[in-house]
Design a protein around this motif. Structure first.
Motif, PDB file in Angstrom:
ATOM      1  N   GLN A  90     -10.762  -6.845   7.632  1.00 42.58           N
ATOM      2  CA  GLN A  90     -11.386  -6.611   6.345  1.00 42.58           C
ATOM      3  C   GLN A  90     -12.206  -7.842   5.954  1.00 42.58           C
ATOM      4  N   LYS A  91     -13.424  -7.641   5.513  1.00 46.07           N
ATOM      5  CA  LYS A  91     -14.289  -8.743   5.117  1.00 46.07           C
ATOM      6  C   LYS A  91     -14.185  -8.980   3.609  1.00 46.07           C
ATOM      7  N   LEU A  92     -14.208 -10.265   3.211  1.00 43.20           N
ATOM      8  CA  LEU A  92     -14.129 -10.618   1.802  1.00 43.20           C
ATOM      9  C   LEU A  92     -15.057 -11.781   1.513  1.00 43.20           C
ATOM     10  N   LEU A 119      -7.985 -10.695   7.253  1.00 45.14           N
ATOM     11  CA  LEU A 119      -9.213 -10.884   6.493  1.00 45.14           C
ATOM     12  C   LEU A 119     -10.210 -11.782   7.223  1.00 45.14           C
ATOM     13  N   SER A 277      -9.931  -5.112   0.946  1.00 38.45           N
ATOM     14  CA  SER A 277      -9.961  -6.556   1.158  1.00 38.45           C
ATOM     15  C   SER A 277      -9.399  -7.300  -0.046  1.00 38.45           C
ATOM     16  N   PHE A 281      -6.139  -9.719  -0.228  1.00 36.47           N
ATOM     17  CA  PHE A 281      -6.310 -11.111  -0.656  1.00 36.47           C
ATOM     18  C   PHE A 281      -5.469 -11.427  -1.888  1.00 36.47           C
TER      19      PHE A 281
END
Length: 299
Positions: A90-92, A119, A277, A281
């Protein structure tokens, strides 16, 4: 079809020999024959000509046609297994002020940058106003700022608060507790910590009284604090971070400025790709700010 049977057939096709295929796969020749027979039964067709007395075998017409299919099948099988084993990344996109990135969240980022982290982080350092703009335009998924900017599209919440302290060279020998009136403004390195700090600062010192140096990053503050006469009022996390690298004293302030608040901001209308994401986080973030190591940093 069984992967082992496909692998065996390709070894036979390559080596043109049951015995050599057995050596290549570290199997007995009877196992090779068994697997070949099983594959031919699955396909309901003969793939290999078995001529007694010949050491080299030949493929049937269908066997030759099946080689390319078997190679593709093996490749797809391998790719599928690799895909199944891959973590869901998952991109953040994170935007934060310099002092929070450098002195507080760096430890959190370390935990999220290891190879097992779910992440993929994109971390930027910006001013508070810019961070609000990035969140508003959804160029960042989550931001950490020092004050709130009213916006109908931004959700803001205080994350933690930390007290302000004085840092100075140990050579100057300031006391452990000091009053603002005992400080010489000419030697101050001004480190901006939000509008409430500015109000407190202007109460004790007229902003027009004297020119003074100011910095907006931890790296620059660290450089300026190498001069013995300099002092600065900073959050306790900044003071403790600099104390690891510089011979400085941390003094409590009598009649201190308001504590510095860290606000977490997000867009009210989150992008669908960002929701998972952010959820991951915020789980890590919650654990981080309730950890004893973090609590000891800002207390």
């Amino acid at each position: 079809m069984n992967y082992s049977n496909i692998e065996t057939f390709l070894a036979i096709a390559e080596s043109k020999s049951l015995s050599k295929a057995a050596e290549k796969l570290f199997l007995s020749q009877s196992t090779i024959s068994y697997r070949l027979n099983a594959l031919e039964q699955d396909l309901n067709m003969k793939l290999v000509e078995r001529d007694k007395g010949k050491s080299v075998i030949t493929l049937t017409v269908k066997g030759n046609e099946f080689v390319s299919i078997a190679q593709m099948w093996k490749s797809l099988y391998k790719n599928t297994n690799e895909w199944k084993m891959q973590r869901s990344i998952q991109k953040l996109r994170i935007a934060s002020v310099d002092s929070l990135n450098s002195c507080i969240f760096c430890e959190l980022y370390k935990k999220l940058l290891n190879k097992d982290s779910p992440l993929l982080l994109n971390i930027g350092t910006h001013w508070t106003i810019s961070i609000h703009e990035f969140i508003e335009s959804q160029e960042a998924d989550i931001g950490f700022v020092l004050w709130e900017v009213p916006s109908k599209n931004i959700v803001s919440k205080p994350l933690f608060i930390e007290r302000m302290v004085l840092i100075s060279s140990i050579a100057v020998n300031y006391p452990d507790k000091i009053h603002p009136s005992d400080l010489d403004l000419e030697n101050e390195i001004y480190f901006y910590c939000g509008p409430n700090f500015r109000i407190w600062h202007d109460y004790w010192w007229d902003s027009n009284d004297k020119e003074r140096s100011s910095v907006d990053t931890i790296a620059l503050l660290k450089l300026f604090m190498r001069v013995a006469e300099h002092w600065s009022i900073v959050p306790i996390s900044v003071a403790r971070t600099l104390k690891k690298h510089l011979p400085i004293r941390i003094s409590e302030i009598i009649d201190p400025p308001p504590g510095r608040v860290c606000y977490q901001i997000t867009n009210k209308y989150q992008l669908p790709r960002s929701k998972k994401s952010l959820e991951i986080f915020e789980g890590y973030l919650n654990d981080f700010i309730h950890d004893d190591q973090f609590i000891s940093l800002i207390k």
